[in-house]
Design an enzyme around this catalytic site. Sequence first.
Site, mmCIF file in Angstrom:
data_model
loop_
_atom_site.group_PDB
_atom_site.id
_atom_site.type_symbol
_atom_site.label_atom_id
_atom_site.label_comp_id
_atom_site.label_asym_id
_atom_site.label_seq_id
_atom_site.Cartn_x
_atom_site.Cartn_y
_atom_site.Cartn_z
ATOM 1 N N ASP A 135 5.650 -12.617 -11.163
ATOM 2 C CA ASP A 135 7.094 -12.700 -10.970
ATOM 3 C C ASP A 135 7.798 -12.330 -12.266
ATOM 4 O O ASP A 135 7.366 -11.433 -12.979
ATOM 5 C CB ASP A 135 7.458 -14.116 -10.503
ATOM 6 C CG ASP A 135 8.647 -14.138 -9.563
ATOM 7 O OD1 ASP A 135 9.766 -13.903 -10.035
ATOM 8 O OD2 ASP A 135 8.453 -14.385 -8.362
ATOM 9 N N HIS A 163 13.823 -16.585 -12.024
ATOM 10 C CA HIS A 163 13.296 -16.517 -10.669
ATOM 11 C C HIS A 163 11.882 -17.093 -10.567
ATOM 12 O O HIS A 163 11.582 -17.911 -9.691
ATOM 13 C CB HIS A 163 13.322 -15.051 -10.211
ATOM 14 C CG HIS A 163 13.010 -14.833 -8.773
ATOM 15 N ND1 HIS A 163 11.743 -14.553 -8.328
ATOM 16 C CD2 HIS A 163 13.796 -14.818 -7.679
ATOM 17 C CE1 HIS A 163 11.755 -14.374 -7.018
ATOM 18 N NE2 HIS A 163 13.000 -14.530 -6.597
ATOM 19 N N SER A 167 11.858 -15.135 -1.059
ATOM 20 C CA SER A 167 11.158 -15.424 -2.314
ATOM 21 C C SER A 167 10.737 -16.872 -2.401
ATOM 22 O O SER A 167 9.716 -17.196 -3.025
ATOM 23 C CB SER A 167 12.069 -15.101 -3.505
ATOM 24 O OG SER A 167 12.241 -13.718 -3.671
#
Length: 548
Positions: A134, A171, A422
């Site tokens: 990620d 994220h 996600s």
Amino acid sequence: MAVARKSRGTRVRHLGLAGRTGTVLLAAGIGVLSPASVALPAWAQQSSVAPDAGGYYATPPRVDPSKKPNDSGKPDKTYEKKTECVQRSKLGGDQVDIKNRPWGQEYLQIEKVHQLMRGAEKSVGGGIKVAVIDTGVSAHPYFGGRVESGGDYVATPGGGKAPGLEDCDGHGTEVAGIIAANPPDASIGFRGVAPDATILSIRQSSQNYEEAEKKEEPPPPVSSNNPAPPSSSNNPGSQLPPSSQGNGAVGGTSPGQDKGGRQQEQGKTAGTLTTLAQAVVRAVDQGSNVINMSVDNCRAASGSITKGEQELQAAVNYAVNRNVVVVAAAGNVGDKCPQNDQPDPKAPKTIVTPPWFSEDVLSVAAIDETGGVAEFSVHGPWVSVAAPGTKIISLDPAEGSSSLANLTIEGGKDPGPIQGTSFAAPYVAGVAALVRQKFPELSARDVMNRIKATAQHPAAPGGRDNFVGFGVIDPIAALTAIVPSEADKAKPVQLPANLPPANDRDPAPMIVALAGTGGGLVALLVTLFVVHSVRRNRPAASPGRKTP
């Protein structure tokens, strides 16, 4: 039993009527078999879009293992930080600690899952390594030191951090939190699905890092023969890099959760399919049991496969063949990723990778609080299962934070809820980690099959559709159910031959006792026979005669 008896009775009655109603049944059978009488399900119908007319079937080309890339272990280009890293929001004054349990956690009964695992395995995900490919994972205290450096394809982190342990976008930290966060405060409701698992962080993409501009040669000295060029506002050297605009704005920043989420190969930002494929290979070679990819690439279906897609396809096939479960987000609808809402589901107009390679990947769609598919979740024949993806609560990814976050600020706009496929994917990755811990004998494909087989299947042909795949995951069932395909593979277990020692005592007393008992029984039977015979042969008394 009552059902079985009723079935037999019905069968007998049907056989009894067969002779009188043969003609009617034959006509009915012909009517049922007629193609015009009953509409076939979508999966059984021939596509109405011809390939030469632009239609593209959802099955990707066969994997070519030779396309697996060699892992360079470094960025493909030189990237520079163009936007400041995510910061703790100052909106609303003092922060309020989030104590409530996320609805998705309640929906999946994660608390009961933890009780089950602690009772059966003494830990919840202990000994399992989950690679998070990620934007990096920060060392949030709720990880308890269970985050390992896996590599970095963006840049060398600042501040002495190890590769992969800087999360400028925020994220990856939120994704990893859903997998393995474990707050020490019992009053906090949020917990990761596998709070004892280890996270291997590989930073592969970032929207805050962009390709470095090439340095121009210094202009020649000004002379009468070489006058200076006229000034222009379009001169790249006169432009300032973005600072207070976008994802790094002071006063509250957060990772991008909408408009497609973490997209690969977007402009000059860091993250390509080639480095994503390399990161998968790296995660496998560093001993991961599960890989989570909440990053993907969305493009228009064109009837072909790109070089980067071939490399990624070969990489995920390499992972599964080496017993690693691969989980990927199904993708979010955005400006560059339109929804697959065409009439023919087998001819999608949008292709999302890595979910496209569903033979080797668990592709995860998102549901909302109603239990239905979220409006932003991309549909497709490759969707495997679904999990909660709205109103997310996870770790606050800001540097130095020790709390949680449930809102995101995007580009200076008003705060909004954290959402996206996600964040549905790590729920599935966490469950995969627990299945791997509880059933260590299962292969990666067996684990993937168990998660799909125990999901809450939709009312569709074959128990799956293009919205939620085989349905919303059921962690309790995934950890307790008997899956028929696994029962077929069960091997007979040889029982231990630890029989008691032989009895070598003298059998004479037992023989005497049994002989005596047998003799007594014979004598009793003879006596009963004689008595019965005497009574039967005694003459009956004459009527009216008195017996002396």
